[in-house]
Write a protein that holds these residues in place. Sequence first.
Motif, PDB file in Angstrom:
ATOM      1  N   ILE A  50     -46.247 -20.347 -11.744  1.00 23.78           N
ATOM      2  CA  ILE A  50     -46.398 -19.352 -10.491  1.00 23.78           C
ATOM      3  C   ILE A  50     -47.346 -19.973  -9.546  1.00 23.78           C
ATOM      4  O   ILE A  50     -48.454 -20.439  -9.660  1.00 23.78           O
ATOM      5  N   LYS A  51     -46.690 -20.014  -8.228  1.00 18.56           N
ATOM      6  CA  LYS A  51     -47.581 -20.599  -7.286  1.00 18.56           C
ATOM      7  C   LYS A  51     -47.411 -19.663  -5.809  1.00 18.56           C
ATOM      8  O   LYS A  51     -47.036 -18.559  -6.029  1.00 18.56           O
ATOM      9  N   THR A  52     -48.528 -20.096  -5.004  1.00 24.10           N
ATOM     10  CA  THR A  52     -48.704 -19.203  -3.824  1.00 24.10           C
ATOM     11  C   THR A  52     -47.561 -19.512  -2.920  1.00 24.10           C
ATOM     12  O   THR A  52     -46.752 -20.768  -2.936  1.00 24.10           O
ATOM     13  N   ALA A  53     -47.285 -18.975  -1.840  1.00 24.10           N
ATOM     14  CA  ALA A  53     -46.508 -19.151  -0.808  1.00 24.10           C
ATOM     15  C   ALA A  53     -46.547 -20.465  -0.201  1.00 24.10           C
ATOM     16  O   ALA A  53     -45.792 -21.186   0.378  1.00 24.10           O
ATOM     17  N   ALA A  54     -48.134 -21.202  -0.180  1.00 22.94           N
ATOM     18  CA  ALA A  54     -48.288 -22.267   0.352  1.00 22.94           C
ATOM     19  C   ALA A  54     -48.120 -23.415  -0.732  1.00 22.94           C
ATOM     20  O   ALA A  54     -48.309 -24.584  -0.217  1.00 22.94           O
ATOM     21  N   GLY A  55     -47.700 -22.956  -1.976  1.00 19.66           N
ATOM     22  CA  GLY A  55     -47.473 -24.273  -2.969  1.00 19.66           C
ATOM     23  C   GLY A  55     -48.288 -24.405  -3.832  1.00 19.66           C
ATOM     24  O   GLY A  55     -48.483 -25.247  -4.725  1.00 19.66           O
ATOM     25  N   ALA A  56     -49.581 -23.598  -3.823  1.00 16.41           N
ATOM     26  CA  ALA A  56     -50.822 -24.032  -4.546  1.00 16.41           C
ATOM     27  C   ALA A  56     -50.418 -23.310  -6.061  1.00 16.41           C
ATOM     28  O   ALA A  56     -49.900 -22.153  -6.060  1.00 16.41           O
ATOM     29  N   ASP A  57     -50.874 -24.082  -6.995  1.00 16.74           N
ATOM     30  CA  ASP A  57     -50.891 -23.547  -8.488  1.00 16.74           C
ATOM     31  C   ASP A  57     -51.640 -22.473  -8.775  1.00 16.74           C
ATOM     32  O   ASP A  57     -52.781 -22.809  -8.509  1.00 16.74           O
ATOM     33  N   THR A  58     -51.279 -21.373  -9.242  1.00 17.02           N
ATOM     34  CA  THR A  58     -52.113 -20.288  -9.570  1.00 17.02           C
ATOM     35  C   THR A  58     -52.962 -20.496 -11.037  1.00 17.02           C
ATOM     36  O   THR A  58     -53.692 -19.596 -11.314  1.00 17.02           O
ATOM     37  N   GLY A  59     -52.280 -21.456 -11.648  1.00 12.43           N
ATOM     38  CA  GLY A  59     -52.666 -21.493 -13.037  1.00 12.43           C
ATOM     39  C   GLY A  59     -52.107 -20.471 -14.064  1.00 12.43           C
ATOM     40  O   GLY A  59     -52.206 -20.439 -15.281  1.00 12.43           O
ATOM     41  N   LEU A  60     -51.058 -19.726 -13.630  1.00 13.51           N
ATOM     42  CA  LEU A  60     -50.316 -18.807 -14.409  1.00 13.51           C
ATOM     43  C   LEU A  60     -48.975 -19.027 -14.382  1.00 13.51           C
ATOM     44  O   LEU A  60     -48.276 -20.132 -13.599  1.00 13.51           O
ATOM     45  N   LYS A  61     -48.377 -18.797 -15.674  1.00 13.93           N
ATOM     46  CA  LYS A  61     -46.836 -19.057 -15.911  1.00 13.93           C
ATOM     47  C   LYS A  61     -46.209 -17.967 -16.143  1.00 13.93           C
ATOM     48  O   LYS A  61     -46.458 -16.750 -16.570  1.00 13.93           O
ATOM     49  N   LEU A 196     -46.154 -14.769  -3.846  1.00  9.59           N
ATOM     50  CA  LEU A 196     -46.136 -15.541  -4.884  1.00  9.59           C
ATOM     51  C   LEU A 196     -44.768 -15.961  -5.332  1.00  9.59           C
ATOM     52  O   LEU A 196     -43.878 -15.215  -4.914  1.00  9.59           O
ATOM     53  N   TYR A 197     -44.468 -17.176  -5.902  1.00  6.85           N
ATOM     54  CA  TYR A 197     -43.101 -17.472  -6.342  1.00  6.85           C
ATOM     55  C   TYR A 197     -43.044 -18.139  -7.627  1.00  6.85           C
ATOM     56  O   TYR A 197     -44.149 -19.033  -7.956  1.00  6.85           O
ATOM     57  N   SER A 198     -41.834 -18.240  -8.196  1.00  5.18           N
ATOM     58  CA  SER A 198     -41.854 -19.463  -9.342  1.00  5.18           C
ATOM     59  C   SER A 198     -40.244 -19.890  -9.625  1.00  5.18           C
ATOM     60  O   SER A 198     -39.581 -18.982  -9.183  1.00  5.18           O
TER      61      SER A 198
END
Length: 215
Positions: A50-61, A196-198
């Motif tokens: 799962i990433k932020t709109a800017a493409g940063a990894d949130t550490g979640l799946k 957020l997106y995945s």
Amino acid sequence: MKNSLYLAAGAAALFVCTAAYADDYTPSKAGSWIVDLRGTGVLPANTDAIKTAAGADTGLKTHISDSYVPTLGITYFITDHISTELVLGTSHHKIKAVGPGVDLEVRDAWVLPPILTVQYRPAPASRLNPYLGAGLNYMWFYAGSGKNGFSVKVPNGVGYAVQGGADIALKGPWTLNVDVKKVFFETDAKVNGGALYSHVHLDPIVASVGIGRKF
């Protein structure tokens, strides 16, 4: 683990019915139909970030729950060796965000995933009638709602599937069906309007055991 238990149960059912078969069975041929009522496990993959709109990894799946449901299989023999199969059913899944210290449900969803395949059968007239197949599926997400303050959109779309299985003739027109499909489908799930997106690879294994009748 669930996958292994489900397939082991199918293998056990296959063994029991094969050992206790009757010689009086109806062989398959061009123009035959088989209608199966099956118990089916829909077992999605769960490995996408799962990433932020800017493409940063949130550490979640993402984590999408398994579902066990009845399904209907309809098979038609175009020729003695070539058949088509349509599988109909609907499954319910919980969608979660998981990670270190996090196990949060963000949506539940019902999915209608019809699968249409073309199968090759090397021994259609035999009591043990194995097949290999390939085809398409359509993932239609409906009903369900966001959970814990989240809004999650999962677009519908087309995927493809491969399968292997067998129809084992019982007495008269009755058959035992054992079937395993691998469905390949990916989509972009958006959370809270895209904050957020995945990029989700659902890619479920669809494993079934059921009883059918030839017509």
